[in-house]
Design a protein around this motif. Sequence first.
Motif, short mmCIF file in Angstrom:
data_model
loop_
_atom_site.label_atom_id
_atom_site.label_comp_id
_atom_site.label_asym_id
_atom_site.label_seq_id
_atom_site.Cartn_x
_atom_site.Cartn_y
_atom_site.Cartn_z
N GLU A 115 0.66 -0.78 -0.03
CA GLU A 115 0.47 -0.21 0.10
C GLU A 115 0.90 1.50 0.09
OE1 GLU A 115 -3.78 -1.47 2.49
OE2 GLU A 115 -1.81 -1.07 3.81
N GLN A 116 1.69 1.38 0.57
CA GLN A 116 2.93 2.51 0.98
C GLN A 116 3.24 2.73 -0.48
OE1 GLN A 116 5.93 1.89 4.06
NE2 GLN A 116 4.20 1.50 5.80
N SER A 117 3.77 1.46 -1.45
CA SER A 117 4.77 1.47 -2.59
C SER A 117 3.59 2.29 -3.96
CB SER A 117 4.63 0.44 -3.11
OG SER A 117 5.28 0.18 -4.13
N LYS A 118 1.77 2.08 -3.62
CA LYS A 118 1.30 2.79 -4.78
C LYS A 118 1.29 4.01 -4.21
CE LYS A 118 -2.21 -1.22 -4.91
NZ LYS A 118 -3.46 -1.78 -4.30
N ILE A 119 1.11 4.22 -2.97
CA ILE A 119 0.82 6.16 -2.90
C ILE A 119 2.18 6.04 -3.56
CG2 ILE A 119 1.50 7.65 -0.93
CD1 ILE A 119 -0.43 5.70 0.92
N THR A 120 3.68 6.21 -3.29
CA THR A 120 4.73 6.40 -3.60
C THR A 120 5.24 6.52 -5.04
OG1 THR A 120 6.08 4.63 -2.91
CG2 THR A 120 6.12 6.25 -1.42
N LEU A 121 4.52 5.06 -5.04
CA LEU A 121 4.43 5.69 -6.68
C LEU A 121 3.75 6.43 -7.57
CD1 LEU A 121 5.15 3.20 -9.53
CD2 LEU A 121 3.52 2.22 -9.24
N ALA A 122 2.46 6.87 -6.47
CA ALA A 122 1.64 8.38 -7.35
C ALA A 122 2.38 8.60 -7.74
CB ALA A 122 0.59 8.31 -6.82
N GLY A 123 3.37 9.47 -6.29
CA GLY A 123 3.74 9.98 -6.59
C GLY A 123 4.82 10.81 -7.77
N ALA A 124 6.25 9.16 -7.45
CA ALA A 124 6.77 9.70 -8.92
C ALA A 124 6.41 9.28 -9.77
CB ALA A 124 7.34 7.68 -8.55
N ASP B 71 20.89 22.61 -12.76
CA ASP B 71 20.06 21.93 -11.81
C ASP B 71 18.47 21.73 -11.55
OD1 ASP B 71 20.61 21.04 -8.80
OD2 ASP B 71 19.51 23.42 -8.51
N PHE B 72 18.81 21.08 -12.58
CA PHE B 72 17.37 20.82 -13.07
C PHE B 72 16.18 20.21 -12.95
CE2 PHE B 72 18.99 18.07 -15.57
CZ PHE B 72 17.83 16.59 -15.88
N LEU B 73 17.24 18.77 -12.00
CA LEU B 73 16.45 17.30 -10.92
C LEU B 73 15.70 18.24 -10.08
CD1 LEU B 73 19.51 14.83 -11.49
CD2 LEU B 73 17.16 14.85 -12.68
N ASP B 74 16.32 19.07 -9.49
CA ASP B 74 16.23 19.46 -8.25
C ASP B 74 15.12 20.47 -8.32
OD1 ASP B 74 17.28 18.60 -6.31
OD2 ASP B 74 19.09 19.62 -6.21
N ARG B 75 15.22 21.60 -8.97
CA ARG B 75 14.09 22.13 -9.72
C ARG B 75 13.39 21.95 -10.15
NH1 ARG B 75 16.49 25.86 -14.36
NH2 ARG B 75 17.70 26.54 -13.06
N VAL B 76 12.73 20.45 -10.82
CA VAL B 76 11.99 20.05 -11.42
C VAL B 76 10.81 19.26 -10.40
CG1 VAL B 76 10.89 18.62 -12.65
CG2 VAL B 76 12.43 19.80 -13.82
N ARG B 77 12.24 19.00 -9.43
CA ARG B 77 11.30 18.06 -7.78
C ARG B 77 10.68 19.05 -7.21
NH1 ARG B 77 15.57 16.27 -5.56
NH2 ARG B 77 16.05 14.49 -7.08
N ASN B 78 11.22 20.55 -6.74
CA ASN B 78 10.52 21.43 -5.85
C ASN B 78 9.94 21.94 -6.44
OD1 ASN B 78 12.64 20.75 -4.16
ND2 ASN B 78 13.82 22.23 -4.89
N SER B 79 9.38 22.07 -7.99
CA SER B 79 8.43 22.57 -8.89
C SER B 79 6.92 22.20 -8.36
CB SER B 79 8.99 23.15 -9.72
OG SER B 79 8.49 22.18 -10.65
N CYS B 80 7.04 20.60 -8.44
CA CYS B 80 5.98 19.97 -8.77
C CYS B 80 5.28 18.82 -6.95
CB CYS B 80 5.85 18.41 -9.77
SG CYS B 80 6.92 17.74 -9.78
N ASP B 81 6.17 19.37 -5.92
CA ASP B 81 6.48 18.97 -5.02
C ASP B 81 4.53 18.95 -4.59
OD1 ASP B 81 7.03 17.86 -2.55
OD2 ASP B 81 6.85 19.53 -1.45
N ASP B 82 3.74 19.88 -4.92
CA ASP B 82 2.72 19.98 -4.48
C ASP B 82 1.80 19.17 -5.16
OD1 ASP B 82 3.13 21.97 -2.74
OD2 ASP B 82 2.37 23.10 -3.65
N GLU B 83 1.97 18.78 -6.35
CA GLU B 83 1.52 18.07 -7.56
C GLU B 83 1.39 16.71 -7.01
OE1 GLU B 83 1.14 17.10 -11.71
OE2 GLU B 83 2.51 18.76 -11.52
N ILE B 84 3.20 16.38 -6.06
CA ILE B 84 3.26 14.55 -6.16
C ILE B 84 2.57 14.97 -4.88
CG2 ILE B 84 4.96 13.64 -4.62
CD1 ILE B 84 7.52 15.06 -6.76
N THR B 85 2.15 15.79 -3.91
CA THR B 85 1.71 15.81 -2.32
C THR B 85 -0.07 15.23 -2.83
OG1 THR B 85 2.91 16.56 -1.83
CG2 THR B 85 1.13 16.23 -0.28
#
Length: 149
Positions: free
Chosen positions: A29-38, A116-130
């Motif tokens: 179940e935890q994996s399903k949740i984190t997979l959605a964000g991934a 620095d696109f990896l961190d930039r993209v990760r930070n910019s879509c943090d709300d969407e991931i959540t």
Amino acid sequence: MKVRLMDASLGLDDIFENLQKAYDLSPEEQSKITLAGAKVLQKRLAEYIRQHHYRQRKLGKEPHLAETIIVDNHNPDGELDGSSAVGWPAAPAREGGLGYIARFLSDGTKYIKGDDFLDRVRNSCDDEITRAENDEYQTILQEKGYEGS
């Protein structure tokens, strides 16, 4: 007055049972949740790479960096522990591993200025991931018979 306290304690027991159901998640179940964000992060990384690091050129057999991003709901050791990973295959370039190119573009080299696109993209879509992870969590709670918020 004792009756009210007993009634209140019965209500608290129900609440506790519901909370326990809500928080006792299996690794699957935890994996399903984190997979959605991934999956959200994978999509946003591919969009960014296509928009900022895409050149019109003949690729031959080698796919573009944006098309090789993978999502895995296992940890680096291959175990299902509830975590998910987004990245590029850990393989030599001749086998399709293009992670080294992503690192050059993000971190830079002597000849390439990194963005620095990896961190930039990760930070910019943090709300969407959540949001994606929360939606999956709510689905799991509903399957368990618990109505969360």
